[in-house]
Design a protein around this motif. Sequence first.
Motif, short mmCIF file in Angstrom:
data_model
loop_
_atom_site.label_atom_id
_atom_site.label_comp_id
_atom_site.label_asym_id
_atom_site.label_seq_id
_atom_site.Cartn_x
_atom_site.Cartn_y
_atom_site.Cartn_z
N ASN A 231 -38.80 22.02 -25.02
CA ASN A 231 -39.24 20.67 -25.30
C ASN A 231 -38.05 19.71 -25.38
OD1 ASN A 231 -40.83 18.55 -26.06
ND2 ASN A 231 -41.22 19.27 -28.12
N GLN A 232 -37.02 20.12 -26.13
CA GLN A 232 -35.86 19.25 -26.32
C GLN A 232 -34.98 19.20 -25.07
OE1 GLN A 232 -33.90 20.32 -30.06
NE2 GLN A 232 -35.89 20.58 -31.03
N LEU A 256 -45.97 24.69 -27.91
CA LEU A 256 -44.74 24.28 -28.58
C LEU A 256 -43.80 23.58 -27.60
CD1 LEU A 256 -44.06 27.43 -30.78
CD2 LEU A 256 -44.83 25.20 -31.55
N PRO B 126 -46.04 29.09 -35.89
CA PRO B 126 -45.55 27.74 -35.71
C PRO B 126 -46.58 26.94 -34.91
CG PRO B 126 -44.12 29.34 -34.61
CD PRO B 126 -45.25 30.09 -35.18
N ARG B 127 -46.84 25.71 -35.33
CA ARG B 127 -47.83 24.89 -34.62
C ARG B 127 -47.17 23.67 -34.00
NH1 ARG B 127 -53.22 25.20 -37.84
NH2 ARG B 127 -52.85 27.11 -39.00
N PRO B 128 -47.68 23.26 -32.86
CA PRO B 128 -47.16 22.03 -32.27
C PRO B 128 -47.65 20.84 -33.06
CG PRO B 128 -48.99 22.86 -30.99
CD PRO B 128 -48.74 23.87 -32.06
N TYR B 218 -40.17 15.13 -34.42
CA TYR B 218 -38.87 15.31 -33.77
C TYR B 218 -38.76 16.67 -33.08
CZ TYR B 218 -33.77 14.59 -33.43
OH TYR B 218 -32.48 14.41 -32.99
N TYR B 219 -39.28 17.72 -33.74
CA TYR B 219 -39.12 19.07 -33.20
C TYR B 219 -40.39 19.65 -32.60
CZ TYR B 219 -34.88 18.76 -35.99
OH TYR B 219 -33.70 18.36 -36.52
N ASN B 220 -41.53 18.98 -32.82
CA ASN B 220 -42.80 19.44 -32.30
C ASN B 220 -43.14 20.86 -32.74
OD1 ASN B 220 -45.19 19.28 -30.81
ND2 ASN B 220 -44.26 20.37 -29.09
N SER B 221 -42.72 21.25 -33.94
CA SER B 221 -43.05 22.59 -34.40
C SER B 221 -43.01 22.61 -35.92
CB SER B 221 -42.03 23.59 -33.83
OG SER B 221 -42.12 24.80 -34.51
#
Lengths: 371, 300
Positions: A231-232, A256, B126-128, B218-221
């Motif tokens: 993603n990043q 994710l 972990p979730r988006p 910011y991290y989507n997790s």
Amino acid sequence: MIKIFVCFFLSISIFAEEGTLKIGAVFPMTGPIATFGQESVNGIKLALEKINAKGIKGKKIELIVEDNKGEAIDSANATRKLIEIDNVLAILGSVASSNTLASAPVAQSKKVPLVTPASTNEKVTTMGDYISRVCFTDNFQGKVMAKFARNTLKAERAALLIDNSSDYSKGLAEVFQREFIALGGKIVGGDDLVYQQRDVEFRTLLRKIKRANPQVVFVPGYYSEVGPILNQARQVGIDIPFLGGDGWDSPNLQELAGAGVKNTFISSHFAPDDKDTMVQNFVKLYKERYEEEPGAMAALGYDSIILMADALGRVKDPTNREELKNAINSTKDLLGVTGRISIDENRNAVKSAVVLEYLPGGRHFKEKISP
Amino acid sequence: MSEDTYYFLVDLLQYLINGLSQGSIYALVALGYTMVYGIIKLINFAHGEFYMIGAFLGYFASTVLKLPSLLVVLFSMILTAIFAVIIERLIYRPLRKASRVSALITALGTSLFIQYFTQISIGADPRPFPDLAQQKTYVFGEIYLTSTQLIIFASTTILMLSLWFLVKKTKMGKAMRATSFSTEAAELMGIDSNKIISLTFFIGAALAAAAGILVGMYYNSIEPMMGMIPGLKAFIAAVLGGIGSIPGAMLGGILLGVIENLVVGLWNGTYRDAIAFVLLIVILLVKPSGLLGKNIKEKV
């Protein structure tokens, strides 16, 4: 006197008939790689239904599942509990190699066969003759991806991004590096490109990778960190292909990674869109039961219990762990959904691997590579 | 300027930007640590969990309740803050007069309880995180700046300015400062210290919840254990800046974020956490009151 003896023996055999064959399972049901544990156990349970409907020498397999949270310490404890308290015949588990490496010495010292469905690190089966696996090893997987990067993608420069807290990641990276160089490629970026389990911030690392100017990036990690990495990476302007191993193969990776999943390839154990009828039956059955597409861990879990049941069926006395171990280690040409399984002299399964490409719709079969 | 120097400088600038965004998050969490410590001398180790709960409430507000983005933030901040007030009322208040070690151990227990309770009730995957704002990347030559980073800078600045205003310019803030100075004396002046302590927890947790949502974006997790490490880092940040000092927490957080990114960028990622904790030890040895903390000798 004779009558009493006969009665005695009869009662023993009847008692034994009634008992079940207890098999322990150590999997990450919670924690950062929880979908791997859940998928594995789903796969095992699906196969068990079929196995128990037939029975093994009139007995049923009883599965006892323990959660190791994806942690090494919990894996060793769970293994000890299954052996000492539940007195299981054999153990299936785990997924992360670091976890299985913690379980293996316990199982080996207590002489309880341990079959890991998915731990690919080389060291796992060197822990002793009671430890075996139904998956290929990182030696093979690393070669597959190095070849894919070099020959199919025609890359000359590759960067490695390694999960420093995982034996799996370090082992796989090493093989990839060796093979990629042997094929005439070059590894760019230093050995300082490392992260740890549960990290979420990768932008600075990715910047360093970008500066090293590779043509592909190999990230032998687990989906929980690989998702945010992809993603990043796309956000900081890295559009080159990312490659990985079976640690990516979770339904959660795509969520994710978001749009970052584009242009990524992994090596894995099985492709859900494989045309093979056995695979298609498995996929159909699994989807009906659990309402999602099975990943590699589900398929390997399924195969691990099939292998166990096959070995249990071939021994005279299934409660004799030494015989059971020998039966497991002499498995030949067993048909599973991840391919034909033969256990070699190092107790590893010799099998083919598939390369999958991530497309917006899911994982897609790209090529199949045999050892 | 040679090409290498140019690359070094742009990369350095990029690391600073990344560090500043990460540091802003640490700072928001560190503020809660420092405020609670300032008032009741308790290191609230459960503070990292407020950050995690904030992120998850934001997640549910957006995916289940389908609230608009701004409401998601408010919803999560207020609910997390109320949760913190309840925790304080049920767990910390009965221990107010107990020894500091008892309170500290209780805080650790509370932290673990919240972590594992969340893990059991909603699962450990972990979730988006839902997109609360459109993600955009701005490229200036070789510098990459994302819209989320801008949101982080903006919201951190706004939140810190409001906090400064609240503490320095309002009656409530005056009461907080008085309680922090001396609870007994403040009570003699007619300040309800219980109310002030609740208010401190309320504000601290609301800031942590905001940080949680920013991190999600910011991290989507997000995952139930996400509060553990940032909680510890924010604690370091608070000590670094001077525990009990509000500007200290801001400075400490931002410094720590920048230092971490410089360690990863210019040196080796393996040493990132080691350096952070060495920093804690060094500051405790050399200047225990922290960079901006006051040097007050405790009377015996």
